[in-house]
Design a protein around this motif. Structure first.
Motif, PDB file in Angstrom:
ATOM      1  N   PHE A 282       0.842  -1.204   0.000  1.00 31.92           N
ATOM      2  CA  PHE A 282       0.000   0.000   0.000  1.00 31.92           C
ATOM      3  C   PHE A 282       0.877   1.254   0.000  1.00 31.92           C
ATOM      4  N   CYS A 283       1.880   1.265   0.876  1.00 31.99           N
ATOM      5  CA  CYS A 283       2.766   2.439   0.976  1.00 31.99           C
ATOM      6  C   CYS A 283       3.500   2.679  -0.340  1.00 31.99           C
ATOM      7  N   GLU A 284       4.017   1.614  -0.924  1.00 30.46           N
ATOM      8  CA  GLU A 284       4.769   1.767  -2.174  1.00 30.46           C
ATOM      9  C   GLU A 284       3.881   2.331  -3.287  1.00 30.46           C
ATOM     10  N   ILE A 285       2.647   1.851  -3.366  1.00 29.69           N
ATOM     11  CA  ILE A 285       1.738   2.351  -4.406  1.00 29.69           C
ATOM     12  C   ILE A 285       1.429   3.830  -4.173  1.00 29.69           C
ATOM     13  N   GLU A 286       1.225   4.200  -2.906  1.00 33.34           N
ATOM     14  CA  GLU A 286       0.953   5.613  -2.600  1.00 33.34           C
ATOM     15  C   GLU A 286       2.130   6.493  -3.014  1.00 33.34           C
ATOM     16  N   LEU A 287       3.348   6.012  -2.794  1.00 32.40           N
ATOM     17  CA  LEU A 287       4.532   6.788  -3.195  1.00 32.40           C
ATOM     18  C   LEU A 287       4.575   6.957  -4.709  1.00 32.40           C
TER      19      LEU A 287
ATOM     20  N   ILE B 378      -1.406  -1.042  11.987  1.00 26.53           N
ATOM     21  CA  ILE B 378      -2.423   0.022  11.919  1.00 26.53           C
ATOM     22  C   ILE B 378      -2.910   0.188  10.477  1.00 26.53           C
ATOM     23  N   ILE B 379      -1.973   0.184   9.517  1.00 26.16           N
ATOM     24  CA  ILE B 379      -2.368   0.323   8.108  1.00 26.16           C
ATOM     25  C   ILE B 379      -3.259  -0.858   7.696  1.00 26.16           C
ATOM     26  N   SER B 380      -2.854  -2.066   8.076  1.00 24.92           N
ATOM     27  CA  SER B 380      -3.637  -3.262   7.717  1.00 24.92           C
ATOM     28  C   SER B 380      -5.073  -3.148   8.201  1.00 24.92           C
ATOM     29  N   LYS B 381      -5.206  -2.712   9.441  1.00 27.13           N
ATOM     30  CA  LYS B 381      -6.549  -2.715  10.026  1.00 27.13           C
ATOM     31  C   LYS B 381      -7.342  -1.491   9.635  1.00 27.13           C
ATOM     32  N   ARG B 382      -6.719  -0.315   9.749  1.00 24.66           N
ATOM     33  CA  ARG B 382      -7.502   0.913   9.576  1.00 24.66           C
ATOM     34  C   ARG B 382      -7.622   1.352   8.121  1.00 24.66           C
ATOM     35  N   VAL B 383      -6.632   1.050   7.304  1.00 24.16           N
ATOM     36  CA  VAL B 383      -6.717   1.482   5.896  1.00 24.16           C
ATOM     37  C   VAL B 383      -7.224   0.351   5.011  1.00 24.16           C
ATOM     38  N   LEU B 384      -6.633  -0.824   5.172  1.00 26.06           N
ATOM     39  CA  LEU B 384      -7.000  -1.934   4.296  1.00 26.06           C
ATOM     40  C   LEU B 384      -8.209  -2.696   4.808  1.00 26.06           C
TER      41      LEU B 384
END
Lengths: 373, 389
Positions: A282-287, B378-384
């Motif tokens: 997810f982070c890499e795609i956002e970048l 946090i990303i796994s739960k809150r964003v994904l």
């Protein structure tokens, strides 16, 4: 400029998404592949795209375009990436029209761009000669003659050649690198269709003693490698936008799958080993997304130093798309390897795009050279 | 002249008249930062004057309301102030956990009396705060904290210990998470503010692998804290803690921002040199530099985009976790790359702010303020929206 879409751009994005979902989804690409469609896209779908103004989206209004800039084209290409919608948008508009904008003289622009924008004319770029991208020192030659030039050589990976009325051919001349506009049906032009991994139309084209006039040469009688290079920067940013769309869609499919696939009596999305990989992706795609938006805006603003940003963006999006498609297949497990499941179409298109106009290594190398190291 | 233009002119003039010459140089190291507080030893009279003048004007916290010691500036005015300070090369007058962490939480959760008592002192650099969060047995699982605050009628009696308390030995006050109900986990935590000079408080600095001691172990033995020092509701401290952690993550990622546009290739050219074609002589290192610089650019642009989206009200949600994770991992990579560039020279011991110490210090970036693994959770739960079970 704020790195977000304005209201008009947001509307374009939604309209493009809706249209492509409806008229050119990945199922259509599958169907075109299954029956080995000669053209590689649906003509009526392309006509509708043209009617919506997509062919002229990045072409200035003075040349019959819509004047939404490359931000507009980039938004459409991102949506195209999400649905793998086949059309000559890449070959004829992103590639050929950009080369004409940068390298043609005023009269040629006034003649060609309105016809591209109206969809009357399709042009493909005949650039590469082998598997390694280059922008100068071509084997193909255009030798000055009494009538103008004689063109000889072989070009590969010419996208949507089957439906191209004309070709822009990069050749070596006594002046360096120059570009020539050649009718696809001209005597001495032989097109051989090549089946590519992404099921999109591509050809190997040979030019044998093709006679050209001086008027067939784009621009003035000088080396055009720097204009060609500027156009290729734009093309790479457009490709990056399509790669972004592919990455986003594959990621969406993958996260959905993690939420539904059960093993050991639980959905596999509860496993931290997968959660962390998904979160990293997810982070890499956002970048990558930030780079694409910035690069599109910079093109439209005519900012200097586009080359560095373009290579950085392409290198990053190649990396991101590789990670997204590889992780996508791995996290899907066996079903990700089946032809029946769509994800295979995405990884194929992603790689084909990565390997057009310079892959990650090419652009990392170019980034370093442009940065003077 | 528009209002903003005249504000800009006035600001420039004020800065020119009030910023001492020696405060217009870039910091040579963190040791030149101004932290303020009762125990602070200013490195120069200029440093003291600069903090004081900016504090009186409220420009240490330009957008805080005037009644709480702030500058009362609009966002546009604050932008102009920052721009003019940059143009003149003015140093940041005050570095403070009170500003970056406690202040925003106080503004949101504190009562009027607490705001009037504490915010102006933070703004003027009179009181230096530290954060009492982690405990020896409560790290990533912060909510399992055990430091106890017992209700004694007019005060709480605090017993326990904290660890990784940044600069506790130099702080005047602490904002501290304490357990006020042991029958509930998250709902048994409260948020207390108290003076570090209270009887029963002691600190002991922890020496790190980098040689410095920015963190302390902090002990509380029968510390009496007045009841009015409870911030927010009893047993609702976890909400404040989470809010504040968001600000801490943002602060840590802003450190990443300052390095994001640094080019390692520049120092590599000096130490490694070029080949006959002008390329960096070590091609593997050349590739690493290019990848690092591209990722730095992408990270920097993402921070910019994050701000633009927040301004337009399209926040990505949990972005602070993304930036905290990516920024700190990037910083660790950057320091490893610097070792590769400097070669064995980087193995000669040198204190902060030299490379060997900074390299070692960077290892803590992905641990402090919530580990990388916690951010990914946090990303796994809150964003994904990936499920727990």
């Amino acid at each position: 400029m704020a790195l977000i879409l304005n209201e008009e751009q947001q509307m374009l994005k939604e309209a493009a998404s809706g249209f492509l979902q409806d008229k050119a989804p990945v199922a259509q690409l599958r169907e075109l592949r299954d029956r080995a469609d000669e053209r590689g896209y649906k003509e009526n779908v392309w006509k509708e795209m043209v009617d919506m103004g997509w062919a002229g989206i990045a072409i200035p209004e003075q040349y019959g375009g819509v004047g939404y800039g490359y931000m507009g084209l980039g938004i459409v290409l991102e949506e195209v990436g999400k649905h793998l919608s086949a059309s000559p948008l890449n070959a004829s508009i992103l590639a050929a029209a950009s080369v004409i904008m940068k390298a043609a003289n005023e009269a040629q622009k006034a003649e060609l761009l309105p016809s591209l924008a109206s969809g009357e004319l399709n042009i493909s770029l005949a650039l590469e000669e082998n598997g390694q991208h280059k922008t100068s020192n071509f084997e193909t030659t255009a030798t000055p003659s009494a009538g103008g030039y004689v063109l000889n050589g072989e070009k590969r990976f010419v996208g949507d050649a089957a439906s191209a009325d004309k070709l822009i051919v990069a050749a070596n001349t006594d002046k360096g690198t120059q570009l020539f506009l050649v009718d696809a049906t001209r005597k001495g032009v032989a097109t051989e269709s090549v089946t590519m991994i992404d099921s999109r139309n591509s050809a190997r084209i040979t030019f044998k003693d093709v006679e050209l006039s001086a008027a067939d040469r784009l621009g003035n009688d000088q080396d055009t490698s720097s204009s060609l290079s500027e156009a290729i920067d734009i093309i790479n940013v457009g490709i990056s936008a399509e790669l972004l769309g592919i990455s986003l869609r594959v990621f969406e499919m993958t996260v959905d799958y993690l939420k539904e696939r059960k093993q050991f009596d639980v959905v596999i999305g509860t496993f931290q080993g997968l959660q962390h990989r998904a979160a990293h992706l997810f982070c890499e795609i956002e970048l990558g997304k930030s780079m694409v938006i910035k690069a599109l805006q910079a093109i439209d603003a005519g900012e200097p130093g586009i080359s560095l940003l373009a290579s950085a963006t392409k290198a990053k999006m190649c990396e991101v798309a590789q990670l997204a498609t590889n992780e996508g297949i791995q996290m899907h497990g066996g079903i990700g390897m089946t032809d029946e499941y769509d994800i295979g179409f995405y990884i194929k298109r992603a790689r084909a795009l990565e390997h057009s106009f310079g892959d990650r290594n090419y652009h990392l190398d170019r980034f370093a050279s442009l940065s003077a190291y | 002249m528009t209002e903003l233009a005249s504000f800009q002119a006035e600001t420039r003039q004020w800065l020119e008249e009030n910023c001492p010459e020696s405060m217009r140089q870039p910091f040579n190291s963190e040791s030149e930062w101004c932290w303020g507080g009762r125990k602070f030893e200013f490195i120069s009279e200029d440093q003291r004057i600069w903090m004081q003048r900016m504090g009186e004007k409220g420009w240490t916290v330009p957008t805080w309301p005037r009644e709480y010691g702030g500058g009362g500036l609009s966002k546009d005015e604050a932008k102009i102030l920052a721009k003019e300070m940059r143009a003149l090369g003015c140093r940041k007058p005050l570095e403070s956990f009170g500003i970056s962490m406690l202040g925003p939480a106080l503004m949101k959760f504190g009562n009027e009396e607490q705001k009037r008592e504490h915010l102006p002192k933070i703004a003027r650099g009179e009181i230096r705060w530290c954060q009492g969060y982690s405990e020896p047995n409560a790290g990533s699982d912060l909510a399992s904290l055990a430091t106890k605050a017992e209700d004694q009628g007019d005060h709480y009696l605090v017993n326990g210990s904290k660890i990784w308390t940044s600069y506790a030995d130099q702080a005047d006050w602490i904002f501290c998470l304490v357990r006020t109900d042991s029958s509930a986990k998250h709902d048994g935590i409260s948020f207390l503010l108290f003076d570090m000079e209270s009887k029963g408080v002691s600190t002991s600095p922890i020496r790190l692998i980098s040689g410095s001691s920015p963190f302390c172990e902090t002990y509380f033995e029968n510390v009496k804290v007045p009841k009015e020092n409870l911030m927010g509701e009893l047993n609702k401290g976890w909400t404040i803690a989470k809010y504040l952690l968001t600000h801490e993550r943002e602060m840590i990622s802003s450190i990443g921002e300052s390095f994001a546009t640094v080019s390692p290739s520049k120092s590599a050219l000096k130490t490694i040199g070029t080949d006959s074609e002008g390329r960096l002589a070590n091609s593997a290192l050349r590739r690493d530099c290019a990848q690092m610089e591209i990722d730095g650019m992408a990270f920097f642009l993402s921070l910019e985009r994050g701000k633009d989206e927040a301004k337009a009200g399209q926040g990505m949600g949990a972005v602070s976790s993304m930036f905290k994770y990516y920024g700190t991992e990037l910083n660790k990579r950057r320091m490893e790359l610097q070792l590769a560039i400097d070669g064995a020279d980087s193995m000669v011991w040198q204190d902060d702010p030299k490379v060997p110490a900074l390299w070692l210090r960077s290892k803590a970036n992905s641990i402090e303020g919530g580990t990388s693994e916690v951010q990914l959770n946090i990303i796994s739960k809150r964003v994904l929206g990936l499920p727990d079970k």
